[in-house]
Design an enzyme around this catalytic site. Structure first.
Site: not given
Ligand code: PA5
Length: 467
Positions: A322, A343, A458
């Site tokens: 990410e 494996h 989303k």
């Molecule tokens: O790293 C990030 O920001 C994301 O992976 C969020 O943690 C994830 O999308 C969850 O978001 P939120 O905590 O707003 O529900």
């Protein structure tokens, strides 16, 4: 506790300048290190300057937006000026542990993966199956709200039944993530039922962790929940494991959160004061990037040895993917668990495309007394030849044998070595990998914070569902 530093060893990746061309093509040489060292020093300065901005509340230049550099100083703050908040987290965890036999942690992505990593690395491997006494009276832990899988959620509800001896930690920084919000609604209803509609009991059993504003914050206010832990502005989801997001669940499961923070603070010190090429966070970033940019190793395999670091690997997969998977760039992370995956993936890692950098994640000392192969009168399996050998010796031999097999084919590997697996080394590792990810982002000109690409799914999902 005496500090036991974790080590990043990239020595096998470096070959002499005079090595044959085909060897140099698969490894690094002195000139690569000379190139990267000053650049790493500049990255370190940038990371430290950005962290400083968060502490002083200085203005964030537009080209740095978003800047979630707060993770860096968080461990030091909890151990010093925010000590009271740490004590409150631990006190809340202890209170939850008193009323709950089971705690369901609701969250997705960065809002649960760190807690899961702590659970698998630090708790007994069969924590949830053990009796309360053996668990040190800590609750059993479950993770939900990280999917919308009907049968999985229904299965957990079966387990919780109509009892009142369980609780919820719901975590969402934005407060609007659909998977987590839906799970919270479902589990809150179940808990209300279990508590016979007694909202006083429900309030004792539900703790949200969320940003200063948002739907979850509003819901917590409307429910009059007495304790809501904040996720500070400037601490992004995947960088939040050492905020209440990771610390509250960790404290509930009985992990030593102070040691997690001490480990991370120790890594901060090393990052600040060690020269490039002797600095695990910086070196891991620089070497991994060189192997990608100059040797085509686009896939980063974190090869964990033993079973307890798989969830750490998955946490890191998310962190790297990410943070750096943007603008058509970024390495592809992959967690392997050995010897299991020898494996399943071993064949490809040995003979497949030369597009991988394998970094072993090794724990040098097991926590428990080593099990050994015993001599037996039934030697049809020919194991008497290795009678007396311990399981750690077997795992070590598998690793050395694998490294040698890869090296023989000019596929050198690196190591991250943990002297033992405990909260202190895990805290170091979390911090090292977070710093390394940010440093690499700065090195390649990618803002490691924010995840604009995730917003598209989303938006589409919400558009399909909301009337
Ligand atoms: O790293 C990030 O920001 C994301 O992976 C969020 O943690 C994830 O999308 C969850 O978001 P939120 O905590 O707003 O529900």
């Amino acid at each position: 506790m005496a500090a036991t530093p974790i080590v990043y060893d990239y020595s096998r990746l470096i070959v002499p300048d005079a090595a044959p061309a085909f060897v140099r093509q698969t490894a690094l040489v002195g000139a690569d290190l000379k190139y990267i060292a000053p650049r790493l020093a500049a990255c370190r300065q940038e990371v430290l300057d950005n962290a400083r901005l968060w502490v002083t509340g200085g203005p964030v230049p537009p080209e740095k937006q978003p800047l979630d550099a707060g993770f860096f100083d968080l461990p030091n703050q909890f151990l010093d000026e925010e000590r009271e908040q740490l004590d409150t987290i631990v006190a809340t965890a202890n209170r939850l542990a008193e009323v709950c036999d089971r705690v369901v942690v609701l969250g997705i992505g960065g809002s649960y993966m760190g807690a899961r990593a702590v659970f698998e690395a630090c708790c007994h491997p069969f924590h949830n199956e053990l009796g309360a006494g053996v668990r040190g009276n800590r609750p059993r832990i479950y993770f939900e709200g990280n999917n919308v899988d009907n049968d999985a959620m229904a299965g957990l509800l079966d387990l919780l039944g109509e009892a009142d001896d369980w609780g919820i930690i719901v975590i969402s920084k934005s407060g609007g993530t659909l998977e987590t919000a839906v799970a919270f609604r479902v589990f809150l209803e179940a808990l209300k039922k279990g508590c016979g509609g007694d909202m006083g009991k429900v309030r004792e059993r539900v703790v949200p962790i969320t940003g200063e504003t948002g739907r979850l914050r509003d819901l917590a206010d409307a429910l009059e929940l007495p304790e809501v832990f904040p996720i500070p502005d400037g601490v992004g989801g995947r960088f939040s494991v050492l905020s209440a997001v990771g610390l509250l669940p960790a404290a509930v499961m009985g992990a030593n959160v102070e040691q997690l923070l001490e480990g991370a603070a120790a890594m901060n010190d090393v990052f600040r004061h060690s020269a490039p090429l002797e600095n695990p966070s910086l070196d891991y970033a620089g070497i991994s990037w060189l192997m990608q940019a100059r040797r085509g190793a686009n896939i980063r395999v974190l090869s964990t040895w033993g079973k307890r670091l798989e969830a750490v690997g998955l946490w890191y997969d998310q962190l790297l993917a990410e943070s750096l998977g943007k603008h058509g760039q970024g390495p592809t992370p992959l967690t392997a668990v050995n010897t299991r995956d020898l494996h399943s993936r071993g064949q490809q890692h040995q003979e497949g495309s030369r597009d991988k950098l394998i970094t072993n994640l090794v724990v040098e000392q097991p926590q428990r007394e080593p099990l050994a192969v015993e001599r037996s009168e039934y030697d049809q399996d020919r194991l008497n030849e290795m009678a007396g050998r311990t399981l750690p010796e077997l795992l070590g031999a598998a690793r050395s044998g694998t490294d040698k097999a890869y090296a023989d084919d000019h596929r050198p590997t690196a190591d991250i070595r943990l002297p033992q697996l405990d909260e202190h080394t895990l805290g170091q590792l979390f911090q090292m990998l977070m710093i390394a990810t940010v440093a690499e982002g700065r090195l390649i000109g990618i803002n490691p914070y924010g995840q604009p690409g995730v917003e598209a799914y989303k938006r589409n999902m919400n558009a399909l569902l909301r009337k």
